[in-house]
Design an enzyme around this catalytic site. Structure first.
Site, PDB file in Angstrom:
ATOM      1  N   GLY A 171       0.796  -1.238   0.000  1.00  0.00           N
ATOM      2  CA  GLY A 171       0.000   0.000   0.000  1.00  0.00           C
ATOM      3  C   GLY A 171       0.820   1.275   0.000  1.00  0.00           C
ATOM      4  O   GLY A 171       0.278   2.372  -0.149  1.00  0.00           O
ATOM      5  N   VAL A 172       2.124   1.162   0.155  1.00  0.00           N
ATOM      6  CA  VAL A 172       2.981   2.354   0.115  1.00  0.00           C
ATOM      7  C   VAL A 172       3.145   2.794  -1.337  1.00  0.00           C
ATOM      8  O   VAL A 172       3.363   1.956  -2.215  1.00  0.00           O
ATOM      9  CB  VAL A 172       4.358   2.043   0.747  1.00  0.00           C
ATOM     10  CG1 VAL A 172       5.370   3.148   0.452  1.00  0.00           C
ATOM     11  CG2 VAL A 172       4.213   1.848   2.252  1.00  0.00           C
TER      12      VAL A 172
ATOM     13  N   TYR B  11      27.808   1.868  -2.354  1.00  0.00           N
ATOM     14  CA  TYR B  11      28.181   2.948  -3.272  1.00  0.00           C
ATOM     15  C   TYR B  11      29.065   3.990  -2.577  1.00  0.00           C
ATOM     16  O   TYR B  11      29.668   4.842  -3.231  1.00  0.00           O
ATOM     17  CB  TYR B  11      26.952   3.649  -3.845  1.00  0.00           C
ATOM     18  CG  TYR B  11      26.038   2.778  -4.659  1.00  0.00           C
ATOM     19  CD1 TYR B  11      24.774   3.237  -5.014  1.00  0.00           C
ATOM     20  CD2 TYR B  11      26.391   1.498  -5.031  1.00  0.00           C
ATOM     21  CE1 TYR B  11      23.896   2.443  -5.748  1.00  0.00           C
ATOM     22  CE2 TYR B  11      25.525   0.688  -5.767  1.00  0.00           C
ATOM     23  CZ  TYR B  11      24.287   1.179  -6.110  1.00  0.00           C
ATOM     24  OH  TYR B  11      23.405   0.383  -6.821  1.00  0.00           O
TER      25      TYR B  11
ATOM     26  N   PRO C  18       7.272   6.708  -6.409  1.00  0.00           N
ATOM     27  CA  PRO C  18       7.286   7.279  -7.754  1.00  0.00           C
ATOM     28  C   PRO C  18       7.759   6.241  -8.780  1.00  0.00           C
ATOM     29  O   PRO C  18       8.617   5.416  -8.488  1.00  0.00           O
ATOM     30  CB  PRO C  18       8.296   8.430  -7.636  1.00  0.00           C
ATOM     31  CG  PRO C  18       8.328   8.762  -6.179  1.00  0.00           C
ATOM     32  CD  PRO C  18       8.104   7.461  -5.459  1.00  0.00           C
TER      33      PRO C  18
ATOM     34  N   ASP D 177      17.721   6.295  -5.279  1.00  0.00           N
ATOM     35  CA  ASP D 177      18.201   4.951  -4.995  1.00  0.00           C
ATOM     36  C   ASP D 177      19.706   4.993  -4.761  1.00  0.00           C
ATOM     37  O   ASP D 177      20.452   5.391  -5.657  1.00  0.00           O
ATOM     38  CB  ASP D 177      17.914   4.010  -6.164  1.00  0.00           C
ATOM     39  CG  ASP D 177      18.566   2.641  -5.937  1.00  0.00           C
ATOM     40  OD1 ASP D 177      19.644   2.385  -6.531  1.00  0.00           O
ATOM     41  OD2 ASP D 177      18.031   1.849  -5.136  1.00  0.00           O
TER      42      ASP D 177
ATOM     43  N   HIS E 215      21.026  -6.245  -1.270  1.00  0.00           N
ATOM     44  CA  HIS E 215      21.662  -5.912  -2.544  1.00  0.00           C
ATOM     45  C   HIS E 215      21.876  -7.123  -3.443  1.00  0.00           C
ATOM     46  O   HIS E 215      21.852  -7.019  -4.670  1.00  0.00           O
ATOM     47  CB  HIS E 215      23.007  -5.230  -2.266  1.00  0.00           C
ATOM     48  CG  HIS E 215      23.476  -4.290  -3.337  1.00  0.00           C
ATOM     49  ND1 HIS E 215      24.117  -3.097  -3.075  1.00  0.00           N
ATOM     50  CD2 HIS E 215      23.408  -4.386  -4.679  1.00  0.00           C
ATOM     51  CE1 HIS E 215      24.405  -2.485  -4.212  1.00  0.00           C
ATOM     52  NE2 HIS E 215      23.994  -3.239  -5.204  1.00  0.00           N
TER      53      HIS E 215
ATOM     54  N   LYS F  58      20.409   0.089   0.187  1.00  0.00           N
ATOM     55  CA  LYS F  58      20.595  -1.352   0.142  1.00  0.00           C
ATOM     56  C   LYS F  58      21.619  -1.814   1.177  1.00  0.00           C
ATOM     57  O   LYS F  58      22.622  -1.139   1.409  1.00  0.00           O
ATOM     58  CB  LYS F  58      21.092  -1.786  -1.245  1.00  0.00           C
ATOM     59  CG  LYS F  58      20.349  -1.148  -2.411  1.00  0.00           C
ATOM     60  CD  LYS F  58      20.875  -1.638  -3.739  1.00  0.00           C
ATOM     61  CE  LYS F  58      20.268  -0.871  -4.894  1.00  0.00           C
ATOM     62  NZ  LYS F  58      20.867   0.490  -5.055  1.00  0.00           N
TER      63      LYS F  58
HETATM   64  N1  NAP Z   1      21.097  -3.418  -7.544  1.00  0.00           N
HETATM   65  C1  NAP Z   1      22.171  -3.451  -8.297  1.00  0.00           C
HETATM   66  O1  NAP Z   1      22.946  -4.423  -8.294  1.00  0.00           O
HETATM   67  C2  NAP Z   1      22.455  -2.278  -9.206  1.00  0.00           C
HETATM   68  C3  NAP Z   1      23.437  -2.387 -10.207  1.00  0.00           C
HETATM   69  C4  NAP Z   1      23.642  -1.273 -11.043  1.00  0.00           C
HETATM   70  C5  NAP Z   1      22.869  -0.121 -10.872  1.00  0.00           C
HETATM   71  N2  NAP Z   1      21.947  -0.045  -9.848  1.00  0.00           N
HETATM   72  C6  NAP Z   1      21.126   1.174  -9.624  1.00  0.00           C
HETATM   73  O2  NAP Z   1      20.500   1.541 -10.857  1.00  0.00           O
HETATM   74  C7  NAP Z   1      20.889   2.888 -11.194  1.00  0.00           C
HETATM   75  C8  NAP Z   1      20.907   3.055 -12.703  1.00  0.00           C
HETATM   76  O3  NAP Z   1      21.704   2.081 -13.320  1.00  0.00           O
HETATM   77  P1  NAP Z   1      23.138   2.409 -13.954  1.00  0.00           P
HETATM   78  O4  NAP Z   1      23.758   3.576 -13.266  1.00  0.00           O
HETATM   79  O5  NAP Z   1      23.875   1.109 -13.947  1.00  0.00           O
HETATM   80  O6  NAP Z   1      22.877   2.720 -15.478  1.00  0.00           O
HETATM   81  P2  NAP Z   1      21.901   3.695 -16.303  1.00  0.00           P
HETATM   82  O7  NAP Z   1      21.137   4.578 -15.413  1.00  0.00           O
HETATM   83  O8  NAP Z   1      21.169   2.833 -17.257  1.00  0.00           O
HETATM   84  O9  NAP Z   1      22.963   4.534 -17.142  1.00  0.00           O
HETATM   85  C9  NAP Z   1      23.852   5.399 -16.498  1.00  0.00           C
HETATM   86  C10 NAP Z   1      24.931   5.781 -17.512  1.00  0.00           C
HETATM   87  O10 NAP Z   1      24.336   6.438 -18.632  1.00  0.00           O
HETATM   88  C11 NAP Z   1      24.799   7.783 -18.765  1.00  0.00           C
HETATM   89  N3  NAP Z   1      23.596   8.583 -19.074  1.00  0.00           N
HETATM   90  C12 NAP Z   1      22.629   8.983 -18.215  1.00  0.00           C
HETATM   91  N4  NAP Z   1      21.620   9.593 -18.867  1.00  0.00           N
HETATM   92  C13 NAP Z   1      21.956   9.562 -20.180  1.00  0.00           C
HETATM   93  C14 NAP Z   1      21.304  10.029 -21.355  1.00  0.00           C
HETATM   94  N5  NAP Z   1      20.120  10.641 -21.278  1.00  0.00           N
HETATM   95  N6  NAP Z   1      21.937   9.842 -22.548  1.00  0.00           N
HETATM   96  C15 NAP Z   1      23.154   9.201 -22.596  1.00  0.00           C
HETATM   97  N7  NAP Z   1      23.813   8.723 -21.515  1.00  0.00           N
HETATM   98  C16 NAP Z   1      23.217   8.903 -20.321  1.00  0.00           C
HETATM   99  C17 NAP Z   1      25.413   8.125 -17.421  1.00  0.00           C
HETATM  100  O11 NAP Z   1      26.502   9.038 -17.568  1.00  0.00           O
HETATM  101  P3  NAP Z   1      26.398  10.542 -16.952  1.00  0.00           P
HETATM  102  O12 NAP Z   1      26.347  10.447 -15.470  1.00  0.00           O
HETATM  103  O13 NAP Z   1      27.667  11.178 -17.449  1.00  0.00           O
HETATM  104  O14 NAP Z   1      25.177  11.172 -17.549  1.00  0.00           O
HETATM  105  C18 NAP Z   1      25.952   6.762 -16.952  1.00  0.00           C
HETATM  106  O15 NAP Z   1      27.194   6.468 -17.548  1.00  0.00           O
HETATM  107  C19 NAP Z   1      22.250   3.031 -10.525  1.00  0.00           C
HETATM  108  O16 NAP Z   1      22.695   4.330 -10.457  1.00  0.00           O
HETATM  109  C20 NAP Z   1      21.963   2.372  -9.181  1.00  0.00           C
HETATM  110  O17 NAP Z   1      21.256   3.266  -8.368  1.00  0.00           O
HETATM  111  C21 NAP Z   1      21.734  -1.103  -9.031  1.00  0.00           C
END
Ligand code: NAP
Length: 289
Positions: free
Chosen positions: A5-6, A44, A9, A39, A102, A69
């Site tokens: 229920g929470v 991190y 966005p 997140d 995580h 996480k």
């Molecule tokens: N649970 C897990 O194991 C896990 C693993 C990975 C990620 N995550 C979480 O998911 C979030 C998102 O995933 P992610 O950081 O791996 O990848 P993502 O959000 O898919 O992509 C981020 C990358 O894309 C670039 N970017 C961002 N917006 C853009 C755009 N509009 N056009 C072109 N390039 C763009 C960013 O560079 P710039 O910063 O230079 O824009 C960065 O290099 C993470 O930040 C984290 O919070 C969780």
């Protein structure tokens, strides 16, 4: 709406690999653009700066859906209760909106279950508003659900057009768990440090054509695809222009044909680490402060 229920966005802001010195400014910009969900993770190393960014944006933390996480080295009942204390101290808050594990860490799943039971305790005590997991596949979910009480609210997994994990999505849906996409614009298919044999999904010609048709960017098309499928997505950027670009996806719609064209791009090939394989980094110690 999460399964307890929470409300959360649909689009959040990620900070993986955001250098601590750039994180507060990126979070401040994101909140000023309109994001209301951040997140982060103990692993991190930038939870403190996320808290700083929220304060700089002049928002009350209660106005921001805060997700973090627990790292594997803090798995265990008492260790995970302590991990909560470490995270809230760094973020400068008393309560979290969502706290997730995580990794499944199947090499020590008894401790994963003990950690999840600690999350259940924190939920029961009102210290967190929702609990969940990350990188869990169907067998991990089945084993966790058999040994615990509260169904996870989210499962955060690698999910972008080149790797959409349909079976995990089905398992999530069967249990009323919201699938949350990490690397929602395929960051892991192009940012440095994750293997050479990768194809950047940002340069995919089919996505490029759809984007051109809408006068949008490939990233906006992928994020629209995520939210139109009812998934949560948490794009990361430290660049103000791209932070705004990634949030501007609520004023156009993809057709059913375009959605299926993107769905058809799945390669079944994971870019991130295999959740079933233990890694040395699992032992990384999370500092108290
Ligand atoms: N649970 C897990 O194991 C896990 C693993 C990975 C990620 N995550 C979480 O998911 C979030 C998102 O995933 P992610 O950081 O791996 O990848 P993502 O959000 O898919 O992509 C981020 C990358 O894309 C670039 N970017 C961002 N917006 C853009 C755009 N509009 N056009 C072109 N390039 C763009 C960013 O560079 P710039 O910063 O230079 O824009 C960065 O290099 C993470 O930040 C984290 O919070 C969780």
């Amino acid at each position: 709406m999460l399964n307890n229920g929470v409300s959360m966005p649909a689009l959040g802001f990620g900070v993986f690999q955001s250098p601590p010195e750039e994180t507060a400014a990126a979070v401040e910009t994101a909140l000023k653009v309109g994001y209301r969900h951040v997140d982060t993770a103990a692993a991190y190393g930038n939870e403190r700066q996320v808290g700083e960014g929220i304060r700089r944006a002049g928002l009350d933390p209660a106005e921001v859906f805060l997700e973090t996480k627990v790292w594997v080295s803090d798995y265990g009942y008492d260790q995970t209760l302590h991990a909560f204390e470490k995270a809230t101290r760094k973020l400068g808050v008393d309560r979290l909106d969502l706290l997730i594990l995580h990794q499944p860490a199947p090499d020590r799943f008894d401790r994963t279950i003990a950690a999840y039971r600690a999350l259940e305790k924190l939920l029961a005590d009102g210290r967190v508003r929702a609990i969940g997991v990350s990188n869990f596949r169907r067998p991990h979910l089945d084993e966790l659900l058999a040994a615990t009480t509260v169904v996870p609210a989210v499962n955060q997994i690698e999910l972008h057009p080149y790797f959409s994990q349909p079976d995990v999505q089905r398992a999530d849906a069967e249990h009323g768990i919201l699938t949350q996409a990490w690397s929602p614009i395929g960051g892991i298919t192009f940012y440095p440090g994750w293997g050479e044999e990768r194809r950047s999904v940002l340069e995919d010609p089919a996505i490029g054509a759809i984007a051109a048709g809408h006068g949008r960017s490939p990233a906006q098309v992928m994020l629209r695809w995520q939210v139109q499928h009812g998934r949560s997505a948490i794009p990361k950027s430290t660049n103000p222009g791209r932070i705004l670009e990634n949030f501007s996806v609520f004023d156009f719609e993809l057709t059913a044909e375009e959605m299926s064209r993107i769905d058809a791009l799945d390669t079944g090939v994971r870019n991130g680490p295999d959740p079933d394989i233990a890694r040395e980094v699992f032992e990384m110690v999370i500092p108290d402060a």
